[in-house]
Structures are given as structure tokens and as C-alpha cells.
Design a protein around this motif. Structure first.
Motif, PDB file in Angstrom:
ATOM      1  N   GLN B   7      42.909  82.210  68.093  1.00  0.00           N
ATOM      2  CA  GLN B   7      42.438  81.819  68.988  1.00  0.00           C
ATOM      3  C   GLN B   7      42.987  82.118  70.317  1.00  0.00           C
ATOM      4  O   GLN B   7      44.534  81.647  70.262  1.00  0.00           O
ATOM      5  CB  GLN B   7      41.683  80.712  68.780  1.00  0.00           C
ATOM      6  CG  GLN B   7      40.662  81.032  68.363  1.00  0.00           C
ATOM      7  CD  GLN B   7      39.726  79.902  67.941  1.00  0.00           C
ATOM      8  OE1 GLN B   7      40.069  78.486  67.793  1.00  0.00           O
ATOM      9  NE2 GLN B   7      38.479  79.682  68.152  1.00  0.00           N
ATOM     10  N   ARG B   8      42.777  82.081  71.593  1.00  0.00           N
ATOM     11  CA  ARG B   8      43.371  81.820  72.843  1.00  0.00           C
ATOM     12  C   ARG B   8      43.531  80.640  72.985  1.00  0.00           C
ATOM     13  O   ARG B   8      42.001  79.540  73.283  1.00  0.00           O
ATOM     14  CB  ARG B   8      42.911  82.196  74.479  1.00  0.00           C
ATOM     15  CG  ARG B   8      43.520  83.724  74.158  1.00  0.00           C
ATOM     16  CD  ARG B   8      42.748  84.246  75.289  1.00  0.00           C
ATOM     17  NE  ARG B   8      43.449  86.015  75.417  1.00  0.00           N
ATOM     18  CZ  ARG B   8      43.037  86.151  76.876  1.00  0.00           C
ATOM     19  NH1 ARG B   8      42.550  85.919  77.809  1.00  0.00           N
ATOM     20  NH2 ARG B   8      44.182  88.092  77.267  1.00  0.00           N
ATOM     21  N   THR B 290      49.417  78.828  78.586  1.00  0.00           N
ATOM     22  CA  THR B 290      48.457  79.795  77.558  1.00  0.00           C
ATOM     23  C   THR B 290      49.359  80.182  76.674  1.00  0.00           C
ATOM     24  O   THR B 290      50.838  80.614  76.202  1.00  0.00           O
ATOM     25  CB  THR B 290      48.317  80.991  78.788  1.00  0.00           C
ATOM     26  OG1 THR B 290      49.590  81.646  79.254  1.00  0.00           O
ATOM     27  CG2 THR B 290      47.579  80.338  79.359  1.00  0.00           C
ATOM     28  N   LYS B 295      43.540  79.491  64.243  1.00  0.00           N
ATOM     29  CA  LYS B 295      41.856  78.721  64.302  1.00  0.00           C
ATOM     30  C   LYS B 295      42.157  77.251  63.895  1.00  0.00           C
ATOM     31  O   LYS B 295      41.434  76.223  64.362  1.00  0.00           O
ATOM     32  CB  LYS B 295      40.738  79.743  64.160  1.00  0.00           C
ATOM     33  CG  LYS B 295      39.447  79.011  64.533  1.00  0.00           C
ATOM     34  CD  LYS B 295      38.701  80.060  64.169  1.00  0.00           C
ATOM     35  CE  LYS B 295      36.877  79.845  64.726  1.00  0.00           C
ATOM     36  NZ  LYS B 295      35.780  80.309  63.947  1.00  0.00           N
ATOM     37  N   ASP B 314      41.853  74.369  76.844  1.00  0.00           N
ATOM     38  CA  ASP B 314      40.832  75.623  76.277  1.00  0.00           C
ATOM     39  C   ASP B 314      40.977  76.529  75.424  1.00  0.00           C
ATOM     40  O   ASP B 314      42.091  76.576  75.621  1.00  0.00           O
ATOM     41  CB  ASP B 314      40.492  75.914  77.400  1.00  0.00           C
ATOM     42  CG  ASP B 314      39.103  76.239  78.446  1.00  0.00           C
ATOM     43  OD1 ASP B 314      38.360  75.322  78.170  1.00  0.00           O
ATOM     44  OD2 ASP B 314      38.897  76.879  79.456  1.00  0.00           O
ATOM     45  N   THR B 316      39.680  80.024  72.994  1.00  0.00           N
ATOM     46  CA  THR B 316      38.419  80.772  73.992  1.00  0.00           C
ATOM     47  C   THR B 316      39.029  81.545  72.457  1.00  0.00           C
ATOM     48  O   THR B 316      40.104  81.829  72.212  1.00  0.00           O
ATOM     49  CB  THR B 316      38.295  81.539  75.112  1.00  0.00           C
ATOM     50  OG1 THR B 316      39.956  82.264  74.429  1.00  0.00           O
ATOM     51  CG2 THR B 316      37.987  80.580  76.164  1.00  0.00           C
ATOM     52  N   GLU B 317      38.133  82.741  71.983  1.00  0.00           N
ATOM     53  CA  GLU B 317      38.430  83.658  71.128  1.00  0.00           C
ATOM     54  C   GLU B 317      38.940  84.236  72.095  1.00  0.00           C
ATOM     55  O   GLU B 317      39.062  85.162  73.231  1.00  0.00           O
ATOM     56  CB  GLU B 317      37.123  84.678  70.760  1.00  0.00           C
ATOM     57  CG  GLU B 317      36.060  83.607  69.954  1.00  0.00           C
ATOM     58  CD  GLU B 317      37.079  82.897  68.900  1.00  0.00           C
ATOM     59  OE1 GLU B 317      37.432  83.153  68.519  1.00  0.00           O
ATOM     60  OE2 GLU B 317      36.317  81.393  68.452  1.00  0.00           O
ATOM     61  N   THR B 318      40.197  85.979  70.912  1.00  0.00           N
ATOM     62  CA  THR B 318      40.889  86.541  71.358  1.00  0.00           C
ATOM     63  C   THR B 318      39.771  87.887  71.930  1.00  0.00           C
ATOM     64  O   THR B 318      38.947  88.161  71.901  1.00  0.00           O
ATOM     65  CB  THR B 318      41.886  87.391  70.040  1.00  0.00           C
ATOM     66  OG1 THR B 318      40.907  87.802  69.226  1.00  0.00           O
ATOM     67  CG2 THR B 318      42.851  86.303  69.691  1.00  0.00           C
ATOM     68  N   LYS B 319      40.867  88.639  72.967  1.00  0.00           N
ATOM     69  CA  LYS B 319      39.936  89.470  73.765  1.00  0.00           C
ATOM     70  C   LYS B 319      40.436  90.552  73.412  1.00  0.00           C
ATOM     71  O   LYS B 319      41.619  90.692  72.490  1.00  0.00           O
ATOM     72  CB  LYS B 319      40.569  89.560  74.923  1.00  0.00           C
ATOM     73  CG  LYS B 319      39.684  88.317  75.874  1.00  0.00           C
ATOM     74  CD  LYS B 319      40.111  88.823  77.234  1.00  0.00           C
ATOM     75  CE  LYS B 319      38.745  87.134  77.910  1.00  0.00           C
ATOM     76  NZ  LYS B 319      39.570  87.087  79.436  1.00  0.00           N
TER      77      LYS B 319
END
Lengths: 163, 676
Positions: B7-8, B290, B295, B314, B316-319
Motif C-alpha cells: 500500500q501507499r 511517502t 498491507k 494516510d 491508500t491502495e497502490t496505483k
């Protein structure tokens, strides 16, 4: 022809001797070249010893394969105990059966040494790439293994022939 | 068969907490820092090159000091030391280390300085001793060496080559009497003389002496040689004392070696911290970090961070466009082979982790090539002992290597029992030579002796090869399914499966092949017919579809034909597995050769002892050689034949921001992290 039959064992033994001799010479040369190059790498980075050793030993296998064929031939023709009664044709067949290992053993070993030295170069500069570097010389070894296989099957097969 | 999901992570925090946050992240080691935001007028990266260089210089200083210490007392290290791993250090020691930091750096510098003092004094002693040597022939002289004469006399002090008697010299100088000649010392090489003459004969005497190759002494001193000798000797004493003091002082620092070692680790950690600092975006009072994090750890990390500091996290899911780092997740059976996969190349984007499937074949193929129950037992036993004895201290990579060879050893035992090979044929030979056993073989193979039925073994090797290759092809299909490329599955996998399997069946139905392989299978005629049709259809399918990326139909068929030609590749791939037979036989036959050689001497007096020695030496050599062969060729079969069917790699491994130390690890209890 009868007289010639006395010489069957000579030809067979010639095959056995050559198959131990010729790839053995090549392996000695290959391993020595590897040792010389390897010693240079070790002076720079002693921790690479294990990896370099593997690369050095790769061309050493042809000598072993030759020894293997030589031994099987010797035991088949009765030099290691048993009767040495080999017809001329059979003796010649043994010699022929040893040929793949004699010739391919020698040439593949010399070529493999070159690949192995190049791989040492890779390992000296990038030790993490050992896995890939090891494969290049191992590719050359395939042909020594194929020759070993044919010599092995042929020597075994000739023993069963009734001539 | 899996990779951990990444995850990011974005951490927004205050600059005053920067040091603590970074240190915490470093110790947890679960975040790979990667800049994902652009610099702007407020948030900028800082340049850390200078700090980094200073730290590197410190490490170099300490390493030099450690080398000097090692030259005075070797650090004990053995072959087994790699099994002990890094020492554990409580967190407290790490946190309080900065208090000692300066003194330890000073100590390192002092050690280097002392080493220089020692070298200087050694040189000084050498220089003085040369002077003493030069002075020795003149010791008997009781006037200064630079004596030039009195008011009415002139003195010459110097040497003549080779040994001379007093008469010889007087003879030469007879013309210039009155004069006095003293021989101070005389050796084979030179004669040291003192000549005193009147002033008016000065030049002529000098001329004559020059004619005899007279030369002045190579040192000039203004006191008598004996006095000067005393001075020199006392200087030597002083220099030696200085040297000894320096050595003693260095030896007194030996007890600080541990601290010096830890200092290099400490500085390495700081370098990494600065590297991390160079990658984060900072404003005047805040910073943004960052990166990627697995996960499974992201929530715990978030909780720990928010409970300790004032910050926002924060996750978030990876792009899609992210170059997500790879972190393997495998069970204990396959895990040891992660390194082998990585050394080919870590899985690339969208690829699966092949470790699990590969591990099954890896152990089996290795075992087939070594194929001796005795050798397998030794290999497995050695690894098991290492694993149990050092289970607590051993580092992960070493542990994995041992585990890998443990499984390889077990597989080797399995095949060895199937093929009846125990140290070659040791039971037969020992039984025959020492106990007169007649029912040879003593332990029959569970399946068959490869030496007796090499063709059956060859067929078996190739069958294994076919299974291995088809598994590779199936993996390709699985990857396509994951990409939802269902057409690709049919074109590139199913067609090939049908073609290859029907070709194998057709080959087996041919008398020639049956004779060569010495097997007896009867395949019903209608199956042969079906197979021929299937082979033709799938071949046509391959020709039509495998060049589908070309729009031009002519080019497409040509490319398809070329793809069909790839079947020759499959042929050579399968033949390549004949090495299983060759290497397996090599182990067994060389083993028997050793046993036979040993048996030849067994009849002699002390035969049993010589027999044992030959057997032990011979088999050790055989294990070493065949172990190497099995290892290299197992890798080759995996890399070239198996990976060639579906795997490209090209990913990058997850390299978290963490404590990468050489000598110590910091002990701390956490419920997450610990990624190696």
C-alpha cells in the motif's frame, strides 16, 4: 582376422585410456585457468571465495565424466578382473563408443572455461548477479553431458552385443 | 505462491518530531521511502550530501582503527561464525550511545595517531642503527671524528679500501716524514686510519692518500666516536620506549573494540537516516514522508505512529503506474528458494511469484541428480544440526540456505532409496569383502537400478522433463487468466498442450521409440488417429494465431510458422533433462568405483583401516563434486527450461528503510515488522 582378434582388447583399452586422459587434460587446464583468474578476484574481495570456487570447478566435471566412462569401459572389457576376451570388432566399437566423451569432453571443457572466466569477471564486479553468471558456463556443460550420455549408453550397449 | 500486497503510505508530521519518527520507522523497517509528490515552493527536499560524507569519513576512520587493533590482536573468528549471526543489543544501549559517541571517535583517531607514532619511531630506530653501524669501526678513536689538525699539524681521518698493514701505509708515505699513522680498525673490506703530518706536507700526503683511494668517513660528528655512540644508543632507547608506550596504549584500547564495531553500525544507521531525510519533502515546520508498506503492517504502523506523535497517516491502495516493490510471502517449505528466484530476477509487474511451484521441482530435481541415500542423509543431517544448534542466532539468509539443502537432502534420500544407492554400493561391497555375503544386492532398490536399466531411467528423466515443462506452460496460462487474457490462454497454452501431448502419444506409438526406450505400451489405433488429428488441428491453430500481433495476414502466418518451429525448442528442452540420468549415474558409478578401489586393498594387513580411509576420502570428494553439479544443473533446469516458459522477472525487491547493520541488531519487542 583370427590374429586381429588378439588386438581387440588393445583397442578397447586405448578407448578407456583416452577417455580418462583427454578430458582430464582439458579439465586440469580449465580448473587451473579458473584458479589463476579466481586468485585475482580473491585478492580484491575475499568474501567471494565460495562463488568463485563454484565457477572454477565447473570445467572440472568433464574430467570426471571421462573417468566415469573409462571406468565403465574397463570393467566391461574385463581389465579389472574377468576375462579379457574381446574380438577385434568389439574392441573397435568400445573405442568408438568412447569418442564422444573424448572429443566433446575436451572441446566443451576449453570453451566452458572461457565462459567461466567471463562469469568470474561478472561476479567480481557484481557479486549479486552470481545466479545468472553461473548459468552461462552451465549452458556449455550441456554438451558434455549429452556426450557423456551417448558414450555411457554406447559402452553399455556394446557390452551386450554378441560379436 | 504469493506476493504480499503493498500500500501507499503518506505521513504528514511536524519537523520537531522528524528525528524520532525516522528512527522509529527505521527500527520497524516496514516502509520503503519513495518520493511520490513533486517539490513545490513550500515543500522541498534537502541536500544531505555533506552530512553523509562526514559520516562516511567517520566509518572509514573507525574501520582503519579496527584494522590496526586487529593487527595487534586478532579477533577470534571461525568458519562457524557466520552461523552465529549478529549480536543482539538492547534498545537502551542504542539510545544512550550518543553520550559516548564523541569519546569513541576520539579513541579511533588516537589509535590511528598512535599507529603513526609507532611507524615513525620504527623508522627512527632503523636510522640510528645504521649510524651506529657506520660508527662502529671508529670506536677506538679518542678524538673527534672531524679533527682537522693543530697549529702545525694536519690530521686525516678516513678509510682505505681492503685490509692494510701499518708497514704498507708507511711505505707509501715514507717521503713525507715526519708523520704518524694509526690503524684504528681493519677488516677485509676497509681499513680505518688516522694520519697526522706536518702542515707543509699536507697537500702531498693528501695526494698520496687519494692515490690509495682514501675517503672521508660518511658521517661527521664533532665529538669522539665513543661519546657519540653513547648518544646514539640512548636515542635508540628513547625511540624504542616511545614505540612500546604507543603499543601499550593501543593494546589498552582493545577492550573498546566492541564499541568501535557498534560505532560503524551506528554511523551506517545514521547514513541511512540521512538518505531517508533526503527523500522526504520538508517545509519550514512540517514534512511529508511517502512510500510503500506491506498491507499487513500498515494498520499497526499507523496506530503506533498516531499514538506516539502528533501527525496524520494516510494509507491508500497502490496505483497502476506505481513500480510496486516485491515482498515474497511463502510457507517454510518454499521460502528458502525465494533467493534463487531473486537471483534470476524478482517477479515483474503483473507476474506471479513462481517460488511455490518451483520449490516442488527444485527439491525433486536436485535429489534425482545427487540420488544417493547416504549422501542425502549426510547433507540433511548436517543442515539439520546447523539449524537446530544455531536456530536462535542465525540470520535469515543462512537459515534459508540450510533449510533449502535440508529439503534437497531429504529428496536425495528419497530417490536414493528408490534407486538402491547407498554411498554407491557400500553395503554390497562391505558385505562381500568382510562378511562373505552372497545375496547381492544386500538392499534391493525399491524401484530399479538405473545402471542396469539406463534407458528406463532416461525415459523417466524425460517424463519428468515433460511434466516440468507442461507445468511451466500451465503457469503461463494462469498468469494470462489473471490478466483476463482468455484468448491468449487458448492460443498460447491450450493449443500447445494439445500439440505436445498428442505428439508424445504419437511418439510412444512408434516402434522405434518403443525399442529405444525399452518400454512396452500398446496404444489403441483409434487413439492414435485422434491424436494425429488433434496434433494437426492444434498445429494449424498455432500457425494462425501465434503471430496475432501482426496485422498483415502474410506476416502473421509466417510468424505463426516460426512459432510452430518452437516445437524443436521443446524437443531440446526435453532432451536437456537427460542430465538427470547422466548426473545421477555419475554419482552412483563414481561411488561404486571408490568402493571397489577400497575393496581391492581390503585383503592387505590393516585392510579394514585402509578401506575405511579410502571410503571416507573418496566419498567426501564424490559428495562435493556431485553436490556442485546437482546444484548448478538444478538451477539451470529451473532458469532456462522452466522459467523460459512463463517467467520474465524484472521487478525490484522491497528494500525498506531499516537497520542494515553488520555487527549488532537492536532487540526490541514489537508485534509487527521484522521483515528480512
Amino acid at each position: 582376422m583370427e590374429i586381429l582378434n588378439d588386438y581387440g582388447i588393445v583397442l578397447a583399452l586405448l578407448g578407456a585410456v583416452l577417455v580418462a586422459l583427454v578430458p582430464g587434460i582439458a579439465s586440469a587446464k580449465g580448473v587451473s585457468m579458473g584458479g589463476i583468474a579466481g586468485a585475482g578476484v580473491i585478492t580484491e574481495n575475499p568474501s567471494l571465495f565460495g562463488k568463485i570456487l563454484i565457477l572454477q570447478l565447473l570445467p572440472g566435471t568433464q574430467g570426471i565424466y571421462g573417468l566415469l566412462i573409462a571406468f565403465i569401459t574397463l570393467s566391461q572389457i574385463g581389465v579389472l578382473g574377468g576375462s579379457g576376451d574381446i574380438s577385434f570388432i568389439k574392441g573397435f566399437l568400445y573405442l568408438a563408443a568412447c569418442m564422444p566423451m573424448i572429443i566433446v569432453g575436451y572441446t566443451s571443457c576449453i570453451r566452458q572455461t572461457k565462459a567461466s572466466l567471463a562469469s568470474m569477471n561478472v561476479v567480481a564486479k557484481r557479486p549479486d548477479q552470481f545466479g545468472k553468471a553461473m548459468i552461462f558456463p552451465a549452458m556449455v556443460e550441456t554438451y558434455a553431458i549429452l556426450a557423456l550420455l551417448i558414450s555411457l549408453l554406447a559402452v553399455n550397449g556394446v557390452g551386450g552385443l554378441n560379436i | 505462491m504469493a506476493l504480499l500486497q503493498m500500500q501507499r503510505i503518506y505521513i504528514y508530521a511536524l519537523k520537531k518530531d522528524r528525528k524520532q519518527i525516522l528512527e522509529l520507522l527505521q527500527r520497524r523497517g516496514v516502509v520503503e521511502i519513495e518520493t511520490m509528490l513533486k517539490e513545490d515552493s513550500i515543500f522541498r527536499k534537502t541536500d544531505v550530501t555533506k552530512e553523509r560524507q562526514d559520516l562516511e569519513k567517520n566509518i572509514e576512520t573507525v574501520n582503519n582503527a579496527l584494522n590496526i587493533l586487529n593487527s595487534y590482536s586478532k579477533e577470534e573468528s571461525s568458519l562457524l561464525s557466520v552461523l552465529y549471526g549478529r549480536k543482539e543489543l538492547p534498545l537502551k544501549v542504542y539510545e544512550s550511545f550518543h553520550e559516548e559517541y564523541e569519546t569513541i571517535i576520539e579513541k579511533a583517531k588516537r589509535i590511528i595517531k598512535l599507529e603513526r607514532i609507532i611507524a615513525e619511531n620504527k623508522a627512527e630506530v632503523l636510522k640510528l642503527q645504521t649510524q651506529i653501524e657506520i660508527l662502529k669501526p671508529w670506536l677506538q678513536l679518542d678524538i673527534p671524528l672531524d679533527f682537522k689538525g693543530t697549529k702545525y699539524t694536519t690530521g686525516f681521518i678516513g678509510t682505505l679500501p681492503r685490509a692494510r698493514s701499518l708497514e704498507e701505509i708507511y711505505e707509501q708515505l715514507a717521503l713525507y716524514m715526519p708523520l704518524n699513522v694509526d690503524i684504528i680498525s681493519s677488516t677485509k673490506e676497509q681499513t680505518c686510519i688516522f694520519v697526522l703530518c706536518t702542515n707543509n706536507n699536507r697537500d702531498k700526503v693528501y695526494e698520496t692518500l687519494r692515490g690509495m683511494d682514501f675517503s672521508l668517513p660518511s658521517i661527521s660528528i664533532d665529538n669522539s666516536p665513543a661519546e657519540h655512540m653513547k648518544l646514539l644508543e640512548s636515542s635508540v632507547e628513547v625511540a624504542k620506549a616511545k614505540e612500546n608506550n604507543a603499543i601499550e596504549e593501543i593494546e589498552s584500547y582493545l577492550k573498546d573494540r566492541e564499541k568501535l564495531l557498534f560505532l560503524t553500525d551506528y554511523e551506517t544507521m545514521r547514513i541511512e537516516k540521512y538518505d531517508a531525510m533526503g527523500k522526504i519533502l520538508q517545509s519550514r515546520n512540517t514534512f511529508i514522508l511517502t512510500g510503500f508498506t506491506p498491507k499487513k503492517d500498515s494498520e499497526s504502523l499507523k496506530n503506533e505512529l498516531t499514538s506516539k506523535f502528533d501527525l496524520a497517516v494516510d494509507i491508500t491502495e497502490t496505483k497502476k503506474k506505481d513500480d510496486v516493490p516485491i515482498l515474497y510471502k511463502n510457507n517454510g517449505f518454499s521460502e528458502p528458494l525465494e533467493g534463487t528466484v531473486s537471483s534470476y530476477s524478482p517477479p515483474g509487474k503483473g507476474e506471479m511469484d513462481p517460488t511455490m511451484v518451483m520449490s516442488l521441482f527444485y527439491y525433486a530435481l536436485f535429489g534425482l541428480m545427487l540420488s544417493d541415500a547416504g549422501y542425502g542423509f549426510i547433507l540433511a543431517l548436517g543442515c539439520a544440526i546447523g539449524l537446530i544448534k544455531f536456530s536462535k542466532t542465525m540470520e535469515r539468509p543462512i537459515k534459508n540456505t540450510l533449510k533449502m539443502f535440508l529439503y534437497c537432502g531429504i529428496a536425495t534420500m528419497f530417490w536414493g532409496i528408490l534407486f538402491g544407492s547407498y554411498f554407491g554400493d557400500i553395503f554390497d561391497v562391505v558385505g562381500k569383502t568382510f562378511f562373505g555375503a552372497t545375496n547381492i544386492p544386500v538392499i534391493p532398490p525399491l524401484w530399479f537400478f538405473p545402471v542396469e536399466k539406463p534407458m528406463l531411467m532416461l525415459a523417466f528423466s524425460m517424463a519428468i522433463g515433460v511434466i516440468h515443462l507442461l507445468t511451466g506452460l500451465a503457469m503461463n496460462g494462469y498468469q494470462m487468466a489473471k490478466r483476463k487474457d482468455f484468448k491468449g490462454i487458448i492460443y498460447d497454452v491450450v493449443f500447445w498442450y494439445i500439440l505436445l501431448i498428442s505428439c508424445v502419444i504419437l511418439l510412444l506409438s512408434m516402434d522405434m521409440v518403443k525399442n529405444i526406450l525399452n518400454i512396452n505400451v500398446t496404444i489403441p489405433a483409434n487413439i492414435i488417429k485422434i491424436c494425429s488429428w488433434l496434433a494437426l488441428i492444434s498445429a494449424a491453430g498455432i500457425i494462425l494465431t501465434n503471430g496475432r500481433e501482426s496485422k498483415n495476414p502474410f506476416k502473421r502466418v509466417l510468424k505463426g510458422l516460426y512459432a510452430l518451429y518452437g516445437i524443436s525448442g521443446y524437443l531440446s528442452d526435453v532432451l536437456s533433462y537427460s542430465r538427470l540420468l547422466a548426473l545421477g549415474l555419475a554419482t552412483g558409478v563414481i561411488g561404486s568405483v571408490i568402493n571397489q578401489m577400497a575393496a581391492m586393498v581390503a585383503g592387505l594387513p590393516l585392510g579394514g583401516v585402509v578401506f575405511t580411509i579410502i571410503v571416507i576420502l573418496g566419498h567426501s570428494l564424490n559428495i562435493a563434486i556431485n553436490f556442485l553439479g546437482a546444484y548448478v544443473h538444478t538451477n539451470r533446469l529451473q532458469y532456462v527450461e522452466f522459467f523460459g516458459k512463463f517467467y520474465e522477472g524484472g521487478g525490484k525487491l522491497f528494500k525498506p528503510f531499516r537497520v542494515n547493520t553488520k555487527y549488532y541488531k537492536i532487540k526490541e519487542s514489537t508485534n509487527y515488522g521484522d521483515i528480512e
